[in-house]
Design a protein around this motif. Structure first.
Motif, PDB file in Angstrom:
ATOM      1  N   VAL A  46       0.846  -1.188   0.000  1.00 28.62           N
ATOM      2  CA  VAL A  46       0.000   0.000   0.000  1.00 28.62           C
ATOM      3  C   VAL A  46       0.882   1.238   0.000  1.00 28.62           C
ATOM      4  CG1 VAL A  46      -1.941  -1.134   1.144  1.00 28.62           C
ATOM      5  CG2 VAL A  46      -0.188  -0.035   2.529  1.00 28.62           C
ATOM      6  N   ASP A  47       0.264   2.357  -0.351  1.00 27.18           N
ATOM      7  CA  ASP A  47       0.972   3.642  -0.387  1.00 27.18           C
ATOM      8  C   ASP A  47       2.253   3.523  -1.210  1.00 27.18           C
ATOM      9  OD1 ASP A  47      -1.069   4.712   1.238  1.00 27.18           O
ATOM     10  OD2 ASP A  47      -0.013   4.089   3.051  1.00 27.18           O
ATOM     11  N   ASP A  48       3.400   3.793  -0.601  1.00 30.02           N
ATOM     12  CA  ASP A  48       4.659   3.804  -1.345  1.00 30.02           C
ATOM     13  C   ASP A  48       5.534   2.585  -1.046  1.00 30.02           C
ATOM     14  OD1 ASP A  48       5.321   4.451   1.247  1.00 30.02           O
ATOM     15  OD2 ASP A  48       6.619   6.131   0.727  1.00 30.02           O
ATOM     16  N   GLU A  49       4.927   1.454  -0.635  1.00 34.42           N
ATOM     17  CA  GLU A  49       5.723   0.275  -0.271  1.00 34.42           C
ATOM     18  C   GLU A  49       6.481  -0.322  -1.457  1.00 34.42           C
ATOM     19  OE1 GLU A  49       3.949  -1.843   3.618  1.00 34.42           O
ATOM     20  OE2 GLU A  49       2.690  -2.044   1.830  1.00 34.42           O
ATOM     21  N   ASN A  50       5.870  -0.341  -2.651  1.00 34.57           N
ATOM     22  CA  ASN A  50       6.560  -0.826  -3.852  1.00 34.57           C
ATOM     23  C   ASN A  50       7.179  -2.224  -3.651  1.00 34.57           C
ATOM     24  OD1 ASN A  50       7.271  -0.607  -6.533  1.00 34.57           O
ATOM     25  ND2 ASN A  50       9.214   0.398  -6.078  1.00 34.57           N
ATOM     26  N   ILE A  51       6.359  -3.173  -3.250  1.00 35.08           N
ATOM     27  CA  ILE A  51       6.810  -4.534  -2.953  1.00 35.08           C
ATOM     28  C   ILE A  51       6.803  -5.389  -4.223  1.00 35.08           C
ATOM     29  CG2 ILE A  51       6.161  -6.658  -1.734  1.00 35.08           C
ATOM     30  CD1 ILE A  51       5.073  -4.831   0.506  1.00 35.08           C
ATOM     31  N   THR A  52       7.873  -6.158  -4.398  1.00 30.03           N
ATOM     32  CA  THR A  52       7.963  -7.139  -5.475  1.00 30.03           C
ATOM     33  C   THR A  52       7.728  -8.515  -4.863  1.00 30.03           C
ATOM     34  OG1 THR A  52       9.574  -5.795  -6.660  1.00 30.03           O
ATOM     35  CG2 THR A  52       9.461  -8.134  -7.256  1.00 30.03           C
ATOM     36  N   VAL A  53       6.862  -9.292  -5.495  1.00 23.00           N
ATOM     37  CA  VAL A  53       6.531 -10.630  -5.003  1.00 23.00           C
ATOM     38  C   VAL A  53       7.406 -11.648  -5.726  1.00 23.00           C
ATOM     39  CG1 VAL A  53       4.693 -12.349  -4.764  1.00 23.00           C
ATOM     40  CG2 VAL A  53       4.156  -9.901  -4.585  1.00 23.00           C
ATOM     41  N   HIS A  54       7.973 -12.577  -4.959  1.00 18.74           N
ATOM     42  CA  HIS A  54       8.772 -13.664  -5.532  1.00 18.74           C
ATOM     43  C   HIS A  54       8.150 -14.989  -5.134  1.00 18.74           C
ATOM     44  CE1 HIS A  54      12.174 -11.144  -6.755  1.00 18.74           C
ATOM     45  NE2 HIS A  54      12.023 -10.498  -5.611  1.00 18.74           N
TER      46      HIS A  54
END
Length: 184
Positions: free
Chosen positions: A134-142
């Motif tokens: 959410v927001d600015d987390e910018n998570i990449t899922v592996h």
């Protein structure tokens, strides 16, 4: 050290922020969460694949590889650990868990922080979104095959990423010279 157990040492608040407190008790300084807030750390295994997240962490000034996780009650104070785990798993990875097992509470880094986390095993996963946080987390899922986890970690370290200590849970048998996940 408090040599008189009858008289507990006074805790002095050195700093108070939205998500962290800095305390001193005697000569010991440590961090804690406001209102004893805790976290849910999720082991999400989909058949022979573990779901991990990559995100930038300011204290290390680089990306890290972690198990999906998040604060319990940061959006709704009455939120249960299990509900927080389900919410965080969807937010970060895009997967919904039909089954949640609470495996108990653990200390994050007991020499530096009073923060704890509940380890959650998520099962019967369904992809319901993209994840990414959410927001600015910018998570990449592996999605990483369990049998290839050690190689994945070696590759990500070579790229300059930091590995979260909770990954040791998955590497335990391999670190002890045992085979954790035999090749198919």
């Amino acid at each position: 050290m408090n040599k008189n157990p009858e008289k507990p040492l006074k805790t002095e608040l050195l700093y108070s922020g939205k998500y962290i407190l800095l305390n001193r008790r005697g000569s010991w300084e440590y961090a804690s969460r406001p209102h004893n807030m805790t976290a849910a750390v999720i082991v999400a295994i989909d058949e022979d694949t573990i779901i991990l997240v990559e995100q930038r962490r300011i204290p290390f000034d680089c990306n890290t590889i972690e198990l999906p996780a998040g604060l319990v009650g940061d959006e709704e104070s009455s939120e249960s650990v299990e509900d927080a785990a389900k919410r965080e798993l969807i937010e970060e990875t895009g997967y919904h868990a039909e089954v949640i097992h609470n495996l108990g509470e653990f200390a994050s880094s007991p020499g530096m922080t009073s923060e704890g986390f509940f380890l959650i095993r998520a099962e019967v996963l369904t992809k319901v979104g993209e994840g990414g946080g959410v927001d600015d987390e910018n998570i990449t899922v592996h999605r990483v095959k369990l049998a290839q986890l050690s190689e994945f970690i070696v590759q990500k370290r070579a790229e300059g990423l930091v590995m979260d200590a909770k990954l040791l849970l998955l590497l335990g048998p391999a670190l002890l010279g045992k085979t954790a996940f035999p090749e198919d």
